[in-house]
Design a protein around this motif. Structure first.
Motif, short mmCIF file in Angstrom:
data_model
loop_
_atom_site.label_atom_id
_atom_site.label_comp_id
_atom_site.label_asym_id
_atom_site.label_seq_id
_atom_site.Cartn_x
_atom_site.Cartn_y
_atom_site.Cartn_z
N HIS A 124 37.70 48.36 35.73
CA HIS A 124 38.82 47.48 35.39
C HIS A 124 39.83 48.20 34.51
N ARG B 222 41.83 50.57 36.69
CA ARG B 222 42.86 49.85 37.47
C ARG B 222 44.03 49.45 36.59
N GLN B 223 43.75 49.03 35.36
CA GLN B 223 44.83 48.68 34.45
C GLN B 223 45.72 49.87 34.13
N ALA C 16 31.71 48.28 35.63
CA ALA C 16 32.75 47.30 35.98
C ALA C 16 33.89 47.34 34.97
N VAL C 17 33.53 47.45 33.68
CA VAL C 17 34.57 47.52 32.64
C VAL C 17 35.39 48.78 32.81
#
Length: 327
Positions: free
Chosen positions: A18, A21-22, A14-15
């Motif tokens: 994320h 995506r950033q 998940a990290v």
């Protein structure tokens, strides 16, 4: 232990997702902002190319004499830009001579002297002046201000300054009401809200502690303004003045109403004249022939060069002021 390991792997995924995506969002934002910046340069380059292309027939026909001659005769296809250039520079200089001191005075009054209950109404009034269309200034100037100049101000100037050696020629001749001086005054009124708003905003950025310290050692209001406020805000003040000058150089409709639209250079400021923008607005729809149209486009190119030069000089001045402030 198995559930903990699965949970740890899930959290790590998940990290990572994320973070991915950033990175994608940052990249998209980077390229989008770069596109907008490049688009501005492309548009500016397109404007320059269009002006140069449109002005080439006139510049090829007249050469450097185009900017050095006063003649403007559509019948014989003889054109010179000296009178519009002169009118543009003189009216802008008058506007700055009128607008800058008044703008400084208003900004200083609002920030340093004005009662608290009056600050907001004055600020709103200044901002409303900036929102008035230029054609409204022109109509007011033609039907209200020009008659006032003709009946009161210009006769006074002729009777007083018209007899002073050295400057008498600037204030001689019949009081037409309209003319270069009237156009300069109208421009001064028009640039006043822009300079005032910016100057007021930068004056309000001065830390109160600096001013209170100056007052504490016995400084007067004028000394606080001259030795504390202006040195602290000089970069912003110069920027505001140059913004007002750029506004004055390019103004069209208001000047067209009150300047008289005469393609000649008169020694007196009371005589009619013209500016680059006024000449283009008045004659572009009536231009017949390639040379006539090209001459008007060449006027636009000259105005672009003048405005660009003013902004470039302002930027250089601001950079030097920032360097001095840094040292």
């Amino acid at each position: 232990m198995t559930e903990l390991a699965v949970s740890s792997v899930t959290d790590r995924i998940a990290v990572q997702g994320h973070a991915r995506r950033q990175r994608l969002q940052d990249a998209a934002f980077h390229y989008a902002t770069m596109f907008f910046a490049v688009a501005v340069l492309v548009i500016l380059g397109g404007v320059i190319l269009a002006l140069v292309e449109g002005a080439m027939p006139a510049l090829s026909a007249f050469g450097l004499s185009f900017v050095a001659t006063e003649v403007w005769n559509p019948v014989t296809d003889k054109f010179g830009a000296l009178a519009p250039i002169y009118g543009t520079l003189v009216t802008s200089a008058i506007a700055m001579a009128v607008g800058v001191p008044v703008s400084f005075g208003i900004a200083l009054f609002i920030t340093e002297i004005c009662p608290a209950w009056l600050k907001r109404p004055l600020g709103v009034a200044i901002e409303l002046l900036a929102g008035i269309p230029s054609i409204i200034y022109g109509i007011w100037g033609l039907f209200v201000f020009a008659p006032f100049m003709q009946s009161t101000v210009q006769p006074f100037l002729i009777a007083t300054l018209g007899n002073v050696p050295g400057i008498s020629g600037l204030f001689q001749g019949p009081p037409y009401g309209i003319g270069v001086l009237t156009a300069g005054f109208i421009l001064g009124i028009m640039v006043l809200p822009f300079i005032t708003s910016i100057t007021r905003d930068v004056f309000e950025t001065v830390p109160p502690m600096l001013k209170e310290s100056a007052y504490g050692v016995g400084a007067t209001t004028w000394e606080v303004v001259w030795k504390v406020v202006l040195p602290y805000t000089r970069v912003g003040v110069v920027g505001g003045v140059m913004l007002g000058l750029g506004r004055a150089l390019g103004e069209t409709m208001a000047v067209t109403f009150v300047i008289g639209n005469s393609h000649r250079i008169a020694h007196s400021l009371l005589a009619p004249g013209t500016t680059i923008s006024a000449a283009i607005a008045n004659e572009f729809t009536e231009a017949v022939g390639d040379i006539y149209t090209s001459s008007l486009v060449a006027l636009g190119l000259i105005l672009f060069v003048i405005t660009f030069s003013v902004l470039a000089v302002a930027k250089i001045m601001l950079l030097r002021l920032q360097q001095k402030a840094g040292t």
